[in-house]
Design an enzyme around this catalytic site. Structure first.
Site, PDB file in Angstrom:
ATOM      1  N   GLU A  33       6.273  -6.143  -4.215  1.00 61.68           N
ATOM      2  CA  GLU A  33       5.354  -5.066  -3.959  1.00 61.68           C
ATOM      3  C   GLU A  33       4.629  -5.224  -1.871  1.00 61.68           C
ATOM      4  OE1 GLU A  33       4.825  -2.065  -4.774  1.00 61.68           O
ATOM      5  OE2 GLU A  33       5.970  -2.618  -6.560  1.00 61.68           O
TER       6      GLU A  33
ATOM      7  N   TYR B 164      -3.544  -0.493  -3.263  1.00 65.22           N
ATOM      8  CA  TYR B 164      -2.701  -0.184  -4.105  1.00 65.22           C
ATOM      9  C   TYR B 164      -1.888  -1.625  -4.333  1.00 65.22           C
ATOM     10  CZ  TYR B 164       2.869   0.296  -3.933  1.00 65.22           C
ATOM     11  OH  TYR B 164       3.738   0.904  -4.829  1.00 65.22           O
TER      12      TYR B 164
ATOM     13  N   ASP C   1       1.879   5.418  -3.591  1.00 63.88           N
ATOM     14  CA  ASP C   1       2.430   5.329  -2.633  1.00 63.88           C
ATOM     15  C   ASP C   1       3.342   6.572  -1.299  1.00 63.88           C
ATOM     16  OD1 ASP C   1       5.082   5.883  -4.100  1.00 63.88           O
ATOM     17  OD2 ASP C   1       6.253   4.406  -3.676  1.00 63.88           O
TER      18      ASP C   1
END
Length: 371
Positions: A58, A141, A159
């Site tokens: 990520e 996020y 995203d």
């Protein structure tokens, strides 16, 4: 202590007429095989998700494509297979391994986060969004993505692909970035209690494959019947985006100097700021009105080398997030093997590939060395 890995997800039948269920059924058949991902069948057969690999992927995927990330991810995990190994790594080695991936503050935060997890959490990642948010380099996020994918927490993971999918599903016509809270709220309403991690990855995959920016394959989409944008004929127009502001262009000079044995002079940028901690040939200050033919801009540290500078053929152009950069490259060769000035070092030509050189500096070196 929290568990460091998630248990296998169940493969129970999804609820009837459920959007989440329809998407998960599609994902079970069409999930992308990615180096950091545990596929649904493998999870059902007992394979567990490693939070370290989820976190690393990520961080690497922030503003970077899957194809660009794959070789870096595989190199990192071979060299540093777990968070403790990365925590113990030399920071310069981490920066070198990251070179070329861009957004270099991510690499510095990566190292700081690994150290924090190893030192303060006994090598175990927190399993909640709140706990993850307290770690260096992890924003909302990324915390949601790790919580959902690594720990099956019901978090809304949004995203760019998910923004496109949800804005079309709900026909959200508010332009981005103003639409982000509305899209996140709409996503949160869809997250199921069962398999939220697979749901997050399924939504990303849907956006990366069928729900493409142009000419989406709506006929193959598991959500076609519920998609408001498809029904209204708006799919290709969403999400709407606010007009981008023009980026300014900054200019500067890069000084590529070699000595008798072919070694190239390098230095390290300050630890904080743009390209912080990365290597570079000496450069001048950058500015919109900066001179590119003024040898008075040669850094003072190089004065004692007695170099005769000539301008290389072709300038270097590179785009950062907030501005364009144009570098005029100046070239010089000196005889013998004098020591490097303070704060600099000579890097042998065969060692340049292993230096922590960002892409723009590799461009500058390539331009200066080819003349």
């Amino acid at each position: 202590m929290t568990a460091n890995r998630t248990a296998p997800a169940s493969r129970t039948a999804p609820p009837a007429n459920s959007l989440a269920g329809a998407l998960l059924a599609w994902y079970d058949r069409h999930a992308r095989s990615l180096p950091w991902r545990v596929l649904p069948d493998d999870r059902a057969n007992g394979e567990i998700t490693d939070p370290y690999r989820v976190w690393l992927s990520e961080i690497m995927l922030q503003q970077t494509t899957v194809q660009a990330v794959k070789p870096y991810f595989e190199a990192f995990t071979q060299r540093w297979p777990d968070v403790r190994a990365l925590a113990e790594a030399d920071e310069e080695d981490v920066m070198k391994a990251w070179a070329g991936l861009g957004y270099y503050s991510r690499a510095r935060n990566l190292k700081a986060c690994a150290e924090t997890v190893a030192r303060d959490h006994d090598g175990v990642f927190p399993d909640t969004e709140a706990g993850l948010l307290a770690l260096p380099g992890i924003g909302p996020y990324t915390a949601a993505a790790i919580a959902a994918i690594a720990f099956d927490r019901p978090a809304a993971v949004v995203d760019g692909n998910v923004e496109r999918v949800i804005s079309r599903l709900r026909a959200i016509e508010t332009p981005l970035p103003a639409a982000k809270p509305e899209i996140r709220a709409a996503t949160a309403e869809l997250v199921p209690d069962d398999r939220p991690g697979d749901f997050a990855q399924a939504t990303m995959d849907l956006g990366a494959s069928l729900c493409s920016p142009k000419k989406p394959a709506c006929a193959l989409c598991p959500w076609i019947g519920a998609c408001a944008a498809h029904k209204a004929g708006l799919a290709e127009t969403l999400p709407k985006k606010a007009p981008k502001q023009a980026k300014p262009t900054r200019r500067g000079m890069a000084f590529v100097i070699t000595r008798g044995d072919g070694a190239v002079l390098l230095r390290r940028r300050p630890p904080k700021g743009l390209l912080g901690g990365m290597s570079e040939p000496p450069v001048s200050a950058w500015g919109e009105d900066a001179a590119q033919n003024d040898l008075a801009q040669v850094p003072d540290a190089l004065a004692g080398l007695g170099a005769a500078w000539r301008r290389a053929t072709g300038d270097v152009r590179h785009t950062f997030t907030h501005f364009h950069l144009e570098l005029a490259v100046w070239r010089a060769e000196i005889e013998g093997t004098p020591p490097a000035p303070d704060g600099h070092w000579w890097s042998a030509a065969c060692d340049l590939d292993g230096e922590a050189l960002p892409t723009v500096m590799r461009k500058a070196l390539a331009t200066g060395l080819r003349d």
